[in-house]
Design an enzyme around this catalytic site. Sequence first.
Site, PDB file in Angstrom:
ATOM      1  N   GLU A 112       0.843  -1.207   0.000  1.00  0.00           N
ATOM      2  CA  GLU A 112       0.000   0.000   0.000  1.00  0.00           C
ATOM      3  C   GLU A 112       0.872   1.247   0.000  1.00  0.00           C
ATOM      4  O   GLU A 112       2.040   1.184   0.360  1.00  0.00           O
ATOM      5  CB  GLU A 112      -0.853   0.056   1.285  1.00  0.00           C
ATOM      6  CG  GLU A 112      -1.693  -1.150   1.499  1.00  0.00           C
ATOM      7  CD  GLU A 112      -2.460  -1.106   2.803  1.00  0.00           C
ATOM      8  OE1 GLU A 112      -2.524  -0.043   3.447  1.00  0.00           O
ATOM      9  OE2 GLU A 112      -3.008  -2.161   3.162  1.00  0.00           O
ATOM     10  N   LYS A 114       1.890   4.759   1.712  1.00  0.00           N
ATOM     11  CA  LYS A 114       1.811   5.362   3.046  1.00  0.00           C
ATOM     12  C   LYS A 114       1.476   6.834   2.841  1.00  0.00           C
ATOM     13  O   LYS A 114       2.325   7.624   2.428  1.00  0.00           O
ATOM     14  CB  LYS A 114       3.139   5.194   3.784  1.00  0.00           C
ATOM     15  CG  LYS A 114       3.073   5.659   5.217  1.00  0.00           C
ATOM     16  CD  LYS A 114       4.308   5.221   5.980  1.00  0.00           C
ATOM     17  CE  LYS A 114       4.176   5.517   7.447  1.00  0.00           C
ATOM     18  NZ  LYS A 114       4.038   6.934   7.752  1.00  0.00           N
ATOM     19  N   ASP A 116       0.705  10.631   3.620  1.00  0.00           N
ATOM     20  CA  ASP A 116       1.302  11.524   4.605  1.00  0.00           C
ATOM     21  C   ASP A 116       0.295  12.597   5.000  1.00  0.00           C
ATOM     22  O   ASP A 116       0.324  13.717   4.510  1.00  0.00           O
ATOM     23  CB  ASP A 116       2.564  12.161   4.009  1.00  0.00           C
ATOM     24  CG  ASP A 116       3.445  12.743   5.086  1.00  0.00           C
ATOM     25  OD1 ASP A 116       3.185  12.474   6.270  1.00  0.00           O
ATOM     26  OD2 ASP A 116       4.386  13.472   4.745  1.00  0.00           O
ATOM     27  N   TYR A 225      -7.734   0.345   6.738  1.00  0.00           N
ATOM     28  CA  TYR A 225      -7.727  -0.640   7.821  1.00  0.00           C
ATOM     29  C   TYR A 225      -9.148  -0.796   8.349  1.00  0.00           C
ATOM     30  O   TYR A 225      -9.740   0.162   8.843  1.00  0.00           O
ATOM     31  CB  TYR A 225      -6.796  -0.127   8.932  1.00  0.00           C
ATOM     32  CG  TYR A 225      -6.430  -1.102  10.027  1.00  0.00           C
ATOM     33  CD1 TYR A 225      -6.666  -2.468   9.924  1.00  0.00           C
ATOM     34  CD2 TYR A 225      -5.812  -0.637  11.188  1.00  0.00           C
ATOM     35  CE1 TYR A 225      -6.299  -3.339  10.948  1.00  0.00           C
ATOM     36  CE2 TYR A 225      -5.438  -1.495  12.216  1.00  0.00           C
ATOM     37  CZ  TYR A 225      -5.687  -2.841  12.086  1.00  0.00           C
ATOM     38  OH  TYR A 225      -5.330  -3.684  13.102  1.00  0.00           O
ATOM     39  N   LYS A 311      10.111   3.761   4.244  1.00  0.00           N
ATOM     40  CA  LYS A 311      10.122   5.212   4.017  1.00  0.00           C
ATOM     41  C   LYS A 311      10.902   5.523   2.743  1.00  0.00           C
ATOM     42  O   LYS A 311      12.008   5.012   2.547  1.00  0.00           O
ATOM     43  CB  LYS A 311      10.796   5.910   5.207  1.00  0.00           C
ATOM     44  CG  LYS A 311      10.006   5.819   6.494  1.00  0.00           C
ATOM     45  CD  LYS A 311       8.722   6.602   6.383  1.00  0.00           C
ATOM     46  CE  LYS A 311       8.245   7.191   7.649  1.00  0.00           C
ATOM     47  NZ  LYS A 311       8.734   8.381   8.157  1.00  0.00           N
ATOM     48  N   CYS A 405      27.186  36.122  22.952  1.00  0.00           N
ATOM     49  CA  CYS A 405      25.763  35.786  22.865  1.00  0.00           C
ATOM     50  C   CYS A 405      25.042  36.793  21.965  1.00  0.00           C
ATOM     51  O   CYS A 405      25.144  38.000  22.180  1.00  0.00           O
ATOM     52  CB  CYS A 405      25.138  35.788  24.254  1.00  0.00           C
ATOM     53  SG  CYS A 405      23.350  35.543  24.191  1.00  0.00           S
ATOM     54  N   CYS A 408      22.476  38.761  24.582  1.00  0.00           N
ATOM     55  CA  CYS A 408      22.911  39.633  25.679  1.00  0.00           C
ATOM     56  C   CYS A 408      24.391  40.025  25.574  1.00  0.00           C
ATOM     57  O   CYS A 408      24.909  40.724  26.440  1.00  0.00           O
ATOM     58  CB  CYS A 408      22.646  38.953  27.020  1.00  0.00           C
ATOM     59  SG  CYS A 408      23.699  37.513  27.293  1.00  0.00           S
ATOM     60  N   CYS A 423      25.961  30.391  26.368  1.00  0.00           N
ATOM     61  CA  CYS A 423      25.955  31.719  26.976  1.00  0.00           C
ATOM     62  C   CYS A 423      25.818  31.522  28.483  1.00  0.00           C
ATOM     63  O   CYS A 423      24.819  30.969  28.942  1.00  0.00           O
ATOM     64  CB  CYS A 423      24.787  32.551  26.447  1.00  0.00           C
ATOM     65  SG  CYS A 423      24.503  34.013  27.465  1.00  0.00           S
ATOM     66  N   CYS A 429      19.912  36.639  30.569  1.00  0.00           N
ATOM     67  CA  CYS A 429      19.788  36.537  29.116  1.00  0.00           C
ATOM     68  C   CYS A 429      18.341  36.175  28.785  1.00  0.00           C
ATOM     69  O   CYS A 429      17.854  35.098  29.140  1.00  0.00           O
ATOM     70  CB  CYS A 429      20.771  35.471  28.630  1.00  0.00           C
ATOM     71  SG  CYS A 429      20.706  35.157  26.874  1.00  0.00           S
TER      72      CYS A 429
HETATM   73  S1  IVH Z   1      -1.710   0.890   8.837  1.00  0.00           S
HETATM   74  C1  IVH Z   1      -1.761  -1.001  12.989  1.00  0.00           C
HETATM   75  N1  IVH Z   1      -1.596   1.796   6.362  1.00  0.00           N
HETATM   76  O1  IVH Z   1       1.160   5.828   9.066  1.00  0.00           O
HETATM   77  C2  IVH Z   1      -1.458  -0.404  11.656  1.00  0.00           C
HETATM   78  N2  IVH Z   1      -1.008   3.298   8.111  1.00  0.00           N
HETATM   79  O2  IVH Z   1       3.388   5.207  10.942  1.00  0.00           O
HETATM   80  C3  IVH Z   1      -2.047   0.926  11.478  1.00  0.00           C
HETATM   81  N3  IVH Z   1      -0.448   5.559   7.351  1.00  0.00           N
HETATM   82  O3  IVH Z   1      -0.575   6.054  12.099  1.00  0.00           O
HETATM   83  C4  IVH Z   1      -1.569   1.724  10.367  1.00  0.00           C
HETATM   84  N4  IVH Z   1      -0.763   5.199   5.208  1.00  0.00           N
HETATM   85  O4  IVH Z   1      -1.470   7.380  10.107  1.00  0.00           O
HETATM   86  C5  IVH Z   1      -1.404   2.089   7.661  1.00  0.00           C
HETATM   87  N5  IVH Z   1      -1.592   2.448   4.131  1.00  0.00           N
HETATM   88  C6  IVH Z   1      -1.410   2.743   5.420  1.00  0.00           C
HETATM   89  C7  IVH Z   1      -1.006   4.031   5.845  1.00  0.00           C
HETATM   90  C8  IVH Z   1      -0.810   4.266   7.214  1.00  0.00           C
HETATM   91  C9  IVH Z   1      -0.433   6.090   6.126  1.00  0.00           C
HETATM   92  C10 IVH Z   1      -0.083   6.286   8.593  1.00  0.00           C
HETATM   93  C11 IVH Z   1      -1.047   6.111   9.727  1.00  0.00           C
HETATM   94  C12 IVH Z   1      -0.254   5.513  10.849  1.00  0.00           C
HETATM   95  C13 IVH Z   1       1.149   5.848  10.462  1.00  0.00           C
HETATM   96  C14 IVH Z   1       2.087   4.807  11.019  1.00  0.00           C
END
Ligand code: IVH
Length: 667
Positions: A112, A114, A116, A225, A311, A405, A408, A423, A429
Amino acid sequence: MESAKQRIEQLREELDRHNNNYYVLNSPTITDKEFDDMMHELENLEHQYPEYDDPYSPTHRVGSDLSKGFKQFVHTRRMLSLGNTYSVEEVDDFVHRCKDGLPGENVTIVGELKFDGTSISLHYSHGRLVRAVTRGDGERGDDVTENVMTIRSIPLRLQGSGWPDEFEIRGEIVLPWKAFERLNEERAFNEEPLFANPRNAASGTLKLLNSAEVSRRGLDAYLYYLLGDNLPYDNHYDNMMAARKWGFKVSDAMTLLTDIADVDRYIKYWDSARKELPVATDGLVFKVNSLRQQLNLGFTAKSPRWAIAYKFQAERALTRLNHVSFEVGRTGVITPVANLDPVLLSGTIVKRASLHNEDIIRQLDIHEHDMVFVEKGGEIIPKITGVDTDARKTDSRPVTFVKECPSCHTPLVKKDDEAAWICPNKYGCQPQITGRIEHFVGRRMMNIDGIGDETAQMLYNKGLLQNIADLYTLKVSDLEYLDGFGLKSAQRAIQGIEESKNVPFGRVIFALSIPYVGETGAKKLAKACGDIDTLMNMSVEQLTAIDDIGPRIAESIIDYFSSPANREIIERLRSYGVTLSNPVNDNQSQSDLLAGKSIVISGTFTRHSRDEYKEIIEANGGKNVSSISKKTDYVLAGDNMGPAKLQKAQSLGIPIINEEQFLELIG
Ligand code: IVH
């Protein structure tokens, strides 16, 4: 009835007009007190006659001064985070670990994106959205239902069929790049501060009190989820595909991966394809597909063993260094900050980056007006990772560290074995003094609501606050007429100060800003010494005998208490009634009643918080563990214990006890 309705309307109109006079026209025609009183009357009436509630009422949208903010909701199942990895190899290791944990079984992985943004938990009952809660601290979050209901992609009523009567679905609320850029353009035009990235913009927007504004900003949500007792399928992927049919936005990128080669290809593909996506992503997530296998693999304290985040590599940008400024922290440490030509880096405009200390400046051999590489490696504050020396002008001079500093002008000092310049003018300060006050009132320290960074500065400038002890001499009349205050907020701040006197001793030690004494160290000190007088008179040997307290911390503590100014502050805190010792008759501490016992805590409690139960278990010689195994001795179960835990405890025959039984157990 009719007259109540009329009065409500009248108050709303008047308050709107005064809000406009105050916030837009900058010319209030009534006092804060009159405004507070009117608002109070409206709040009472709205409370009494909920049928006249209106999302556009001024009670819903005034700033923190009057609003009560969001109701809190305790999560039915904790919202955990994910373990992070940064390379294909680490993801492969994760897959191997899962396979090793499930000998002889086929393991299918779901890949999946992730997203942001900010995570959200949505509750549906009989096909209708009934509640939306932010992650909060994982245990409890803010109820933001009203705002979430404005997000067009979240179904208020489900389509199709086959959904369980009650379930929860979690996902990420995001602000798409386009909406993010539009919002920041608007804010720039109105000279409002810009959001650093779509994540901040999404979470900031979700917490707005005006849901009409939330609606306007264009949030979106991806779900990933599904949780509940009667899910349609025994695997994550099919459940998510079912959720898609019920009307949820489930990303097309969600894919089944059957072997490691598949996983590696998925990473390779998205490492570059993510740049084309309409929303910000910071990586990929890999999850074991089978729910039974997920249950078998279980959880660590913080995250599931059946899922991992990968990541993306931080992006790098090249930009010009304009100048280096030097900032003073609360402990006097001087931090050099690079001020840069604004540059776009993973969707954010970067203008400043920390250079940490003099050694880093030397290592980088950074010269004035150099072209520098900036990265955002995981942290929020970007850092400079290198210099393009080819682009350097021949006559450019190396960046030098200040000798005095910047605030000051006291000459800086430095210990031979340390990188930081300091400082030494601790009590004269300004940024150090206000920094210590700001730290003292912070949430994890004395938790004084209503005195934020700006207030601390303002009170210092007005001569009302010179040190942390002065806080306890403040009166409502000192605050009431300050900018941003009214009677109510002044009273609240004073009440917060009063309540802080009960903050446990360990947090008070942390709040003092003794250099090198962090949160954990402070707690250990409190536990070991029991009261402030003992702590003030301990030798280096006695201090270093405490767990985790090394010579550097020990010397810093002795140095702190050797100062007459600090001793005077302590004496004043004592005279005001601030907690400077552990409770005398602490029947929860120090017994062996739970020696050798492993205890899992699950659910929510009424007599003590989860954290307190953890402390009680440890104080009585037991061990708090996060997941249930054959070795678990008890499960301490509160309300809403997670069904997976319940099932596992029952199948392993582990005794499940409630809070009363537990407290009886330890007498
Ligand atoms: S699963 C128990 N799936 O990433 C597992 N999280 O670092 C629950 N997030 O708090 C998370 N995309 O806010 C899951 N495809 C994805 C995600 C995802 C973003 C975020 C989520 C979580 C954080 C974890």
